[in-house]
Structures are given as structure tokens and as C-alpha cells.
Design a protein around this motif. Structure first.
Motif, PDB file in Angstrom:
ATOM      1  N   ASP A 190      -9.152 -11.334   4.954  1.00  0.00           N
ATOM      2  CA  ASP A 190      -9.086 -10.809   6.318  1.00  0.00           C
ATOM      3  C   ASP A 190      -9.617 -11.880   7.280  1.00  0.00           C
ATOM      4  OD1 ASP A 190      -8.418  -8.824   8.116  1.00  0.00           O
ATOM      5  OD2 ASP A 190     -10.417  -7.924   8.122  1.00  0.00           O
TER       6      ASP A 190
ATOM      7  N   LEU B 251      -0.975  -6.730  -3.944  1.00  0.00           N
ATOM      8  CA  LEU B 251      -2.244  -6.094  -3.578  1.00  0.00           C
ATOM      9  C   LEU B 251      -3.424  -6.702  -4.335  1.00  0.00           C
ATOM     10  CD1 LEU B 251      -1.882  -2.248  -3.042  1.00  0.00           C
ATOM     11  CD2 LEU B 251      -2.453  -4.019  -1.382  1.00  0.00           C
ATOM     12  N   THR B 252      -3.264  -6.886  -5.654  1.00  0.00           N
ATOM     13  CA  THR B 252      -4.376  -7.466  -6.402  1.00  0.00           C
ATOM     14  C   THR B 252      -4.576  -8.936  -6.052  1.00  0.00           C
ATOM     15  OG1 THR B 252      -2.833  -7.692  -8.233  1.00  0.00           O
ATOM     16  CG2 THR B 252      -4.442  -5.929  -8.390  1.00  0.00           C
TER      17      THR B 252
ATOM     18  N   TRP C 231      -4.242 -10.031  -3.113  1.00  0.00           N
ATOM     19  CA  TRP C 231      -5.017  -9.917  -1.870  1.00  0.00           C
ATOM     20  C   TRP C 231      -6.485  -9.606  -2.182  1.00  0.00           C
ATOM     21  CZ3 TRP C 231      -6.840  -5.107   0.400  1.00  0.00           C
ATOM     22  CH2 TRP C 231      -7.380  -5.254   1.687  1.00  0.00           C
ATOM     23  N   VAL C 232      -6.691  -8.714  -3.157  1.00  0.00           N
ATOM     24  CA  VAL C 232      -8.049  -8.284  -3.487  1.00  0.00           C
ATOM     25  C   VAL C 232      -8.853  -9.415  -4.148  1.00  0.00           C
ATOM     26  CG1 VAL C 232      -9.434  -6.693  -4.875  1.00  0.00           C
ATOM     27  CG2 VAL C 232      -7.420  -5.851  -3.663  1.00  0.00           C
ATOM     28  N   VAL C 233      -8.334  -9.950  -5.254  1.00  0.00           N
ATOM     29  CA  VAL C 233      -9.106 -10.971  -5.977  1.00  0.00           C
ATOM     30  C   VAL C 233      -8.366 -12.295  -6.206  1.00  0.00           C
ATOM     31  CG1 VAL C 233     -10.537  -9.325  -7.239  1.00  0.00           C
ATOM     32  CG2 VAL C 233      -8.366 -10.083  -8.242  1.00  0.00           C
TER      33      VAL C 233
ATOM     34  N   PHE D 258     -12.092 -12.805  -0.920  1.00  0.00           N
ATOM     35  CA  PHE D 258     -11.582 -11.564  -1.508  1.00  0.00           C
ATOM     36  C   PHE D 258     -11.241 -10.595  -0.379  1.00  0.00           C
ATOM     37  CE2 PHE D 258     -14.725 -13.192  -4.726  1.00  0.00           C
ATOM     38  CZ  PHE D 258     -13.759 -13.702  -5.579  1.00  0.00           C
ATOM     39  N   PHE D 259     -10.315  -9.681  -0.615  1.00  0.00           N
ATOM     40  CA  PHE D 259      -9.827  -8.778   0.443  1.00  0.00           C
ATOM     41  C   PHE D 259      -9.551  -9.581   1.724  1.00  0.00           C
ATOM     42  CE2 PHE D 259     -12.498  -6.212  -2.338  1.00  0.00           C
ATOM     43  CZ  PHE D 259     -11.669  -5.144  -2.622  1.00  0.00           C
TER      44      PHE D 259
ATOM     45  N   TRP E  47      -6.880  -4.471   6.749  1.00  0.00           N
ATOM     46  CA  TRP E  47      -7.369  -3.174   6.303  1.00  0.00           C
ATOM     47  C   TRP E  47      -6.625  -2.029   6.974  1.00  0.00           C
ATOM     48  CZ3 TRP E  47     -10.285  -2.140   2.262  1.00  0.00           C
ATOM     49  CH2 TRP E  47     -11.051  -3.187   1.724  1.00  0.00           C
TER      50      TRP E  47
ATOM     51  N   SER F  34       0.833  -1.196   0.000  1.00  0.00           N
ATOM     52  CA  SER F  34       0.000   0.000   0.000  1.00  0.00           C
ATOM     53  C   SER F  34       0.877   1.259   0.000  1.00  0.00           C
ATOM     54  CB  SER F  34      -0.905  -0.045   1.232  1.00  0.00           C
ATOM     55  OG  SER F  34      -1.313   1.226   1.602  1.00  0.00           O
TER      56      SER F  34
END
Lengths: 454, 454, 454
Positions: free
Chosen positions: C100, C71-72, C74-76, C97-98, B315, B258
Motif C-alpha cells: 500500500d 492476492l497472496t 499482494w499479501v506476502v 507486505f499488504f 485496502w 477479492s
């Protein structure tokens, strides 16, 4: 009974853990790191201390070490060192050639093979520095193939259960004898046979400048690899070994720091006045911390602690490292005086450092009361008498004689067939251009042509 | 009974495993990697951001850190931080000087010593970047020796059982306070005392160009080392710690990614128009991703997550990293505006990053319900109220005051005795030539002579 | 009963150990090393093989890989690969997704995420080499974001429990399909779309010279990272996995050494006569060991062993590596003949190497009798018939088709919006100057201006 079943399940699980952990301990990080880490470190170090026209070639020579050294270690080296078939005796191992273990034993065999292969290729890579900038790549490949044999016998003597030095309780935790002494002696023999670089000891020599950033980077990588080696050598699954490993790490670090301080002090006293002359005197010269002396001083202290790391105290480690740096520094100067051309100082670091390191074990070694494996006698200063010192001295003398004789034969053989030395023309243009087609820098070309015109 | 014997045997084996694994967890990879890995990373980073005439010198300064820093940490640092002898109190530890533990405790003591020594030398190495290109090597050696003491007190406060901040439940998983804040403050004090490089803020300054490949390489090495540090700090043998370690790794990586995205965006907006001026505006300038801003943005986000990594969510990590990169970027620009000369941006990365990082714990910290050790309170955003934020703020303020005062005394002392600064002549010729006899490049010589002639 | 209590305590402790060790095995060293280790290795390798005017840019592109790719993922990416929510089927994963995870599962989830994220970013980074020296950085960032999706589907097919290839018992230990084949195909498509560098195949082209020391350094770092990946992929807590890991390490090393020997032999036979022509003939040319052919031969043998490493013999590994080096070498020459411009040889290494590597599993794969997980059929040469070879062929064909189609769409999309290619002016001045404001070397400037004047 339920209880019995539970216990039985534990048994299985614990067994599983012993297996897994053997893997972790003896293999994981340590093993996979070392092989290429050391080559990378030595490569950068040697490349950084060589002149720019040879820096690619020396990196490639370290690739050669891994490639050809590991293969021959798989073919014969591992068997000569640890083979237990019929015919194995105090002098040599037999068996396990072309290593291909069954599923039952492959865990331990492969782990041991990979770890030991790194020791073997290190003994070879030490030599590449001492003969840098004037040796043919094909000759070096031949040397890699043959040096595995030179290395494997001393390794058998010191580490195999029926090796004759092992049976006399010699102390060598991480290879000060088979790796550094063998490598150092071979480097000296090779540097003498291959003769100095053109103009190395003439007064009008053009000073050679390497990439010192890479040399220091190589030092850092080796520093860390050394910790891995010294700790990794103590790895095992039984109760107290992790304590010994922690001690190995601490003594290795402290010895190198002490060696580093000594190297800084010495580099204030010793002053390089030309490419092959030194002057002495504290504060006589302005601040000039010679990078090669610094780096090699630290490496020398690392070699010195290699054999004893697991079985000594922090105080002894500090003394050993400081003396190791001195021995390396003055060894380097002595070699220059004797007109032995060793571009990176490998002989001083590994030969001088390891002789001191082997004797150290006889002086400062502690009986291993935790694992009863690394050392069975106290050294001289702890009141253990002269026995251990005697064994260590004998180990040093025998390994030196073995290495001088065998490496002389190997190198002469190569010299008479392939030829060790580059032609003068190739040497002047540099191995990067001649062996690898790397762009020829204009100033190198100009200088080479001016010499060749004579 | 057979059954009893079996159980007993398990006991022994399990005990063995606890020992072995303590070794693996707290030591193995992590510990031995870090010490030289970090020095290598910082060395390359700083060397790559300095001008070519000083790149060897800065590598050597990182060798100095390991050599002198580790020795003094062995002599006094470890004892001042973790010593539990008579006299130890909320302010300082006493005992374990010249660390030489017995066989019973050496496993844990040595492991802890080696890991903590890396923290200590890191706090020092941060400073070497801020005062690069104009500081004497001997002065830096003296600083290394003394900075161990500056570091050890805050480390005691935060990490020792009876440290006063620890007793107030301060959160600092991997050294955002004792390492990065102490290092960052000291770097700022040192940069001010040692003054800017010659011509740094004049309009006709010759732009300095370093080896950006090495700078990025240094970033990669540090990136990875940081993961080791942040995870290693959570290591232990009890049940849930591995989960926390995995979380530390994930938050550290996500925070840095990030921060990286933010740094890329910022480097599109912020444009370096000269060596000490910036302009702003999206798409106003063509694609020019400034390497130093990118690298330092990522490092700043790594510093920001250091204290909280084990006890926050993904997050929050992403938010923390993004803000960390902003803080670092604008911190760097502000310092240039204030004419503080920090060649590598160490102050912005470590001081600005760590202030934000310490406060973060009070905002986004989660109560540690798994191990009940890293954090005992929820942060502000999770409804934990202001207690934790208050403690964190107090920690930040106290450590800043401590570091300003002690580092000012230490540096002034060195300046009045040895002298911190190179002469103008030495600075112009470069430390590589003056301190290490590295070849003087013709253009450097020419420029230096032209300035000296004035 | 006391006895019962004791047993119970063991249970708890063992449970603790299983947790801890899961952490160690699946995470520790391996995971944290890989992510930045691989980027560092690829960065150096690519930078060392590119011309000097682009070496910083290529390092930054490897930073971009980590930052945007992770990052991506992590996202998808992680969700598409391993998500098990409603909707997940043979073709795609859904959920997570994302990422956590809660405290219960975060240990395994985060460890897996970090390890797998490295695979994903590797698939992307392979492409950066093939399109080096002529591609916009912003276009590359967009590609990083989208390529995560291209990668995640084949990864699901091969590694997720309900992936269709997994269900057919495909063998792929460490990603020869989803990582190297996807990466290799995408690299080829990208190299074709982005077109060759200016003057690459003209006869009067100025030869490009990179920093070969860095290229070899990159090789060493990747070599070691590969060991980590291939062993790490077999990690686990059950009984026999450590044996399989040790075998993976041994086969990986031996394959690469065998590939190295083959590459040395080939570099004696194949001679680069100009930037785009080769001649052949043993001993016809003098010693010229081409660095790029050597390095890529070794890398090609590493790719070849990636899929099968855990389930084959040492002898097979040696054969596989030797053929892998041949395939890579002649693949490289063929691409040059076909006027596909791939500055670092990524297509030959990863595409050719991985096709051979996938088929290998069908030929030399052994049924996994230890863990019953990596392979459920013997390969052709062990008398297992054609089933496995059929599955492997189908995997290769499907992944190739998938990658060609999706990467073509992705790259065309980027080309039509942002534009992939640098302007001629930017290309001639070099991306280091144009994208990062790095000093423009006088000879580059001169050459660029002379071309632009035409």
C-alpha cells in the motif's frame, strides 16, 4: 558554463527519449501484437468457416505461416525488400540476409524486421483460406517458404526508398498492394489450380457447417489487428505522425462500420438458396443474415481502407467502406457462379477489396501536408487530376501480373513435385483425421465410406 | 547565439514529444484494443452463457453494437457529449456532429472519439445479454441506433466540462454511471418489456447449457479490457498521471481478486437446485462451483471499482470488490425470484454493481492531490463528510430515472413498430437457425416440434 | 535570465516525461496485457489438451490462479521478493507486505507489483496442466495460496539486488529460473504425488480427445504474451534499453520459429502408436503431425530463450530454439515411458525447456555492453570461459532442490488435509460435472458406469 552543461545534459536525455520512444512507437504493442494476433485471427476465421473435419488443420496451417514464413523472411525476405547493399536497385533489394545487425542499428532493424515479417506472413496466410479442406500440409509448408519471395518484390517496389513505384509517389499506407493484392491474386490462382472440393458444385452436396462463433471471434481479432497495422504503419518519431495515426484509426473504424451496415443491408437482399445459388430481392426472404457475407463484408471494407487510411477524410472513409463491402459481396457471388471454390471467401475479400482500395487512393487521397511522406499528390476528387489515379492503376496492374505469373510458377512447381491435393479419401475423411490424428466423427466416416463405395 | 539555438531546438523536439506521447498515452494500445476487445469479450461471455441454439446470434449482436453504435456515435453521440458549439449547456453538448476535424485538432479529437465510442457501445452491449434468446435482430439494430442518444446525455453530465454533475465534482473515473448504470437500468427495463423466454420459470423446464469455456474466455478478455479502460481513463501527459494510472491498475486487479474469492465462497454457500430455485448452507451441498455465479461475481467487483479506481487505496479496493461480488450474486438470485429473465445476469452485474460502485466513491474516495482532477473531496470514511456521498447519490438517482424513462420510450417505440420479440416458433428453433441459417440440431428441432404440437 | 528560465522549464517538462514514460514503458500495454493474457492462454491450451469432460474445470483453475495467486502475492509474495525492510538479506526480502505505497512511490511500486504478480501466477498455473483431470478444485485453491511462497524465494535470489544469485551475476532476463524451472519442477512433483489418471497406462484405455482448436488458440495467445514478457522484462527509461528490447523480441520470435520447424520435423519422425507408445522412423508413417507435439515443441523453444533473450544473437537463438524443441519432445516421450501422467506436457515444456534455457545463458550469453545490467560476462562460446556456465548450473541445481523440497512439503500437506485427488467416481464423471454442474454427456456417463460396475 553551468548553463551549457545543463543544456548538454538535456541533449543526452532527449536523445535517450528519442531512442526509447522510437522503440515504443515503432515496436511495443503494435509489433508484438500483430504477428500472432493476425495468425490467431485468420486461423479462427478460416477454421470457423471450414467444415468441422478440417478446423484443426487450418489452425495448424496458420502456425506454419508464422514458423516458416518468419524464418524465410529472416533469411531472404527482409533483404530482398529493404537491403541496401551493392546491387540493390529499383526492382530488388540486396543485403541484410540472415539479419544479424550490430548493437548500433539493431533497435531499428529488429523493430522493422518484426513489423514487416507480419506483413509477409499475412500475404501467405490469405491463401490458406482459399485452398482449405483439400490441400496437403507438406505442400502448404513448401508454399510458405516460396511465397516469401513472391511477396518481397512488390513490397520493395512500394516501400523501399529506391523502389520504382515509391519513386513515382504511389500511395500505400499499410499494404493494400503487397499484402492484400498479392495475397488475393495468389489465393485465386491457387484455388483454380487446386480445383474445387469434392461435390462442391453438385446439386446434392451436403452443406458444410463450420463453427460460426469462431468465425465471428476471428473477425473481432482481425478487426483490432487491422487497427494496429493501419496505425502502426504511420508510426514514427517526428512531430505530426501521431495525428496521422489517430486519423488512420478513425478512418479505419468508420470504413469498417460503414462496410458493416452495407453488409447487413446486402444480406437482407442476397439470399443463399443452396450451396452455390443465390436469389435476390429485398424482403423477399425472411430474416436470414448470412454470417459469412456479414463477416466478409466487414473484412472487405477493412481491406479497402488499408492503403489510404492515413490520408483521407471520415466522409471518404464511409464511402470507401460501403463500396468495399459491395465489391466483396458480389465478388464472392461471382466466384461461386464461376465455380471457383474458395471456402472462406478470401479471394473476394482480399483481391476485389484491394483493387478497389488501390484505386481509392487515386480518387480520395489527400496530399500529406503534415509529414510530407505518405502522399505527395491530391486525388481526383480533390482536384489533383489523374496523375495519382494513373500511378495507382499502374501499381495494381503490375502487381497483379507479377503475382499471377510468379504464384503460378511456384504452385505448379509444388504440384509437380510434392503434389498439392489430398487424395479423395483423405479429403472425405478430413485433414484433421488424416494429417493430425484427430478423432474421426462417425457421420463424417459414414458419409466418406458411402462416397468411396461408389 | 549558439546556445540560444540549441535551446530552441530542444523546444521543438520537446514539442514533438508532447505530441507523439499524447498520441501514445491517449491512443495507442488502449484505444485500439478496447473497441473490439470489449465486444469480443462480451460476445463470448454472452454466447457462452446462452444456449447453443443462440450462440452465433449473440456474437452477431455484438458485431451490430460496434457497427451501428460507432456510426451513430460519430453522427450524434460525440457531439451530444462533448460538443462545445453555441447551445451547449449543463444538460447537453452541441456541435462536432459527423465528426470531421481539421488537421490541427484531429489528433486529440479522433483519439477521444475512438476511446469514448467504446464506452458508448459498451452501454449498449450490456443490454444484448439481458434480452438474449428471444429478441429480433432487426429490433436490436434499431435499439443500437437509439441507445446512443440515451447514453450520451449522462456522459455529458459526468464528463463534459459544463456537465451539471461534473460541476458538482462528481467522481466517476471510468464510467460506472454513464456506462454501467445506464446499461444496467436499460437491461432491466428491456428484460421486463421483452418478457421471459418460453418456459423459463416453469418447473419442467429443460435446463439450458451454454459453452462455459467460452464464458470463462470472455471473462478473461473483459478482465484485461477493464484494466485498459480504468487505466486509460486516467491517461494524460502531465506529471503525475502515470502514478494514478498505476494505482488504477492495482486497485482494479485487487478488487477483482477479492471479488473472485468472495464469489468462490458464495458459490459454496448458494446452491442452484433448479433453473429458478436456490438453497443455502455451507457444506450442505457438495463441491459445485457454479460457473455463472463465479464469472458474474468477478465482473460485479470490476463494475464496483470502475468509478473510484484512481482515487482509493488497496485496502478499500479489496473491500469494494468483496461487497460488489455479494451484491451481484444476491442481485442475480433476487431477479430470478422476481421472475425477471436475464440469461447472462447482466442486470445484476451492471445495475447492482454500479449502484454500489457509485456510492463507494462517496464513501472511500480520496481527494486527488496529484492531478487535482479526478476528485476534489474526501469520502465519508476519510472524514470528508457527507458532501461527496450526497453528490454520488444524486448522480445515481438521476441517471436511474433518466435511463428508466428514456429506455422505456425507446423500447416501446421499437416494440410497437418492428416488434421486439421473436415468434414462439422462432424462439424454440433458436435465433441461429432463424436469423442466420445455421444448422438446426436434431434435439432442438424435436423439442421445438413437441412444444409446437401442443 | 530568460534563457535560464527556458532551460528550467525544459527540466520540468523532461521530468514529467521521464515519469510518464516510466509508466508507459514499464506498465502500459505489457503489464495489463500479461496477467489475464497468460491465464487465458494457459487456460485454453490446457483446456484444449484435456478431455472434454474437464475443459471447464481447467479454465476455472486458471481463474483461481489469478484470483488467489495475485492476492497472496499482494499479501506476502511481493514483500518476500523485493521487500527492503530490516531483516532482508541474501535469502529473503522483508517488508512491503499488504502493499500500500504512498503517493510518491506508488507509480513504480504498483507497476512492478502487477508485472511481477504475473510471473508468480504463471509459476503456479504451469502446475494446473500437469495435474489436470484428477485433482480437487479446493485442493488446487490451497496450492495456489501456498505456491506463492515457493516461488518468491528463488525470485528474490535472481532478481532482488541483494539476492545471492544476482550478486554472482546470474543471467535470467525473463524468469526461466523462478518461473519456468520452479513451475516445471513443481509440476513434476505434483504429477507424481497425485498419480496417473484412471487407466492412463493400460492398453485398452479409451483415447482422450480434447479441443485442438482451443489448444492452438492458446498457443497463439501465449506466443504473443511471451513476446510481451521477454521484451517487458528489459523495459526501462535509460538510453539503450529499447534496443535490447527489440533484440529480445527478435530472438524470441526466431527461437520459436526454429523450434517450430524442429517440432514439425520431429512430428514426422516420432509417431504416437497408442496413448502411451511411440515408434520412430522418417517417412515410415504417413503424414500425422501430432498437435500436442507441435504445440509443445514451440512452447519449449519459447521457454529455452526466456532467460537469454536480451543478450544473444539471432544465430544462437535459432540454435537454442531448435534444441529446446528436441528436449521438450523427447522429454515428453520419456515421461510417458516412466509412466508419469502429465496430460498437457507441462513438465517437458517447462522443466526440460528451462534447464536447457538456464544452461544456454552460460553458453551463448553476451556481456551487456549497452546497459551493463542483464549480463556481466560472456558465455563459453564467446570465449568468456566457464564462470557464467558455472553460475547458471549452480542456479539450476539450487532452484531444483528448493522446488522439489518445498513443493513436496506443500503438496503432501494438502494431500493429508484436504486431499488432492478426486474419487474414482468423480474422475470418471469428469470435473466439469462434479465441480461445476455442467451437463454430463451420455457417452461419458455410460463409460463411467460401466467402469464403476466392475
Amino acid at each position: 558554463m553551468t548553463n551549457g552543461t545543463l543544456v548538454y545534459k538535456h541533449d543526452e536525455q532527449i536523445e535517450a527519449w528519442i531512442d526509447d520512444a522510437t522503440w515504443i512507437l515503432t515496436s511495443s504493442f503494435i509489433i508484438f501484437t500483430m504477428q500472432s494476433d493476425l495468425s490467431e485471427g485468420f486461423g479462427l476465421l478460416e477454421s470457423g468457416m471450414s467444415s468441422k473435419k478440417n478446423e484443426v488443420n487450418i489452425m495448424i496451417k496458420n502456425v506454419v505461416d508464422v514458423v516458416f514464413g518468419t524464418l524465410t523472411y529472416w533469411v531472404v525476405g527482409y533483404g530482398l525488400t529493404f537491403g541496401t547493399d551493392k546491387g540493390a536497385n529499383w526492382f530488388t533489394g540486396v543485403g541484410s540476409f540472415f539479419l544479424d545487425p550490430d548493437e548500433e542499428t539493431m533497435g531499428t532493424e529488429f523493430s522493422k524486421f518484426i513489423f514487416q515479417a507480419s506483413f509477409c506472413t499475412t500475404a501467405t496466410t490469405i491463401v490458406s483460406g482459399a485452398i482449405a479442406e483439400r490441400t496437403k500440409l507438406t505442400a502448404y509448408i513448401a508454399f510458405c517458404l516460396l511465397n516469401t519471395v513472391v511477396y518481397s518484390f512488390p513490397a520493395h517496389w512500394v516501400w523501399s526508398k529506391n523502389g520504382w513505384l515509391k519513386q513515382m509517389d504511389v500511395v500505400d499506407v499499410a499494404g493494400v498492394g503487397p499484402v492484400h493484392l498479392v495475397g488475393g491474386v495468389t489465393a485465386l490462382v491457387a484455388a483454380i489450380i487446386v480445383k474445387p472440393r469434392y461435390g462442391r458444385f453438385s446439386d446434392d452436396q451436403v452443406t458444410v457447417h463450420g463453427n460460426s462463433v469462431n468465425a465471428v471471434l476471428g473477425l473481432f481479432i482481425l478487426w483490432w489487428g487491422w487497427l494496429g497495422f493501419n496505425c502502426g504503419s504511420t508510426f514514427g518519431i517526428s512531430g505530426g505522425k501521431w495525428k496521422i495515426a489517430a486519423r488512420s484509426a478513425a478512418t479505419t473504424i468508420l470504413s469498417s462500420c460503414s462496410g458493416g451496415v452495407m453488409a447487413f443491408l446486402l444480406s437482407k437482399i442476397v439470399n443463399r438458396t443452396s450451396s452455390h445459388e443465390y436469389s435476390y430481392g429485398f424482403l423477399l426472404h425472411k430474416r436470414k443474415f448470412d454470417v459469412q457475407l456479414l463477416v466478409n463484408g466487414i473484412l472487405g471494407s477493412l481491406v479497402s481502407i488499408t492503403g489510404i487510411c492515413a490520408v483521407t477524410t471520415t466522409w471518404a472513409a464511409i464511402l470507401i467502406g460501403a463500396v468495399g463491402a459491395c465489391v466483396t459481396t458480389f465478388g464472392q457471388i461471382a466466384l461461386v457462379k464461376m465455380k471457383v471454390d474458395d471456402p472462406v471467401g478470401a479471394v473476394a475479400v482480399h483481391l476485389m477489396g484491394s483493387i478497389w482500395g488501390i484505386l481509392c487512393c487515386g480518387l480520395f487521397g489527400l496530399k500529406d501536408d503534415i509529414e510530407h511522406s505518405f502522399s505527395h499528390h491530391d486525388g481526383l476528387v480533390w482536384g489533383g487530376g489523374f496523375y495519382l489515379l494513373g500511378v495507382q492503376t499502374m501499381a495494381a496492374v503490375t502487381i497483379i501480373i507479377w503475382s499471377v505469373v510468379t504464384s503460378f510458377i511456384v504452385l505448379k512447381l509444388i504440384d509437380m513435385t510434392i503434389g498439392l491435393r489430398l487424395t479423395l479419401e483423405e479429403e472425405l475423411y478430413g485433414a484433421d483425421y488424416c494429417e493430425h490424428n484427430v478423432e474421426l466423427p462417425p457421420d463424417v466416416k459414414e458419409y466418406a465410406e458411402s462416397v468411396l463405395r461408389k
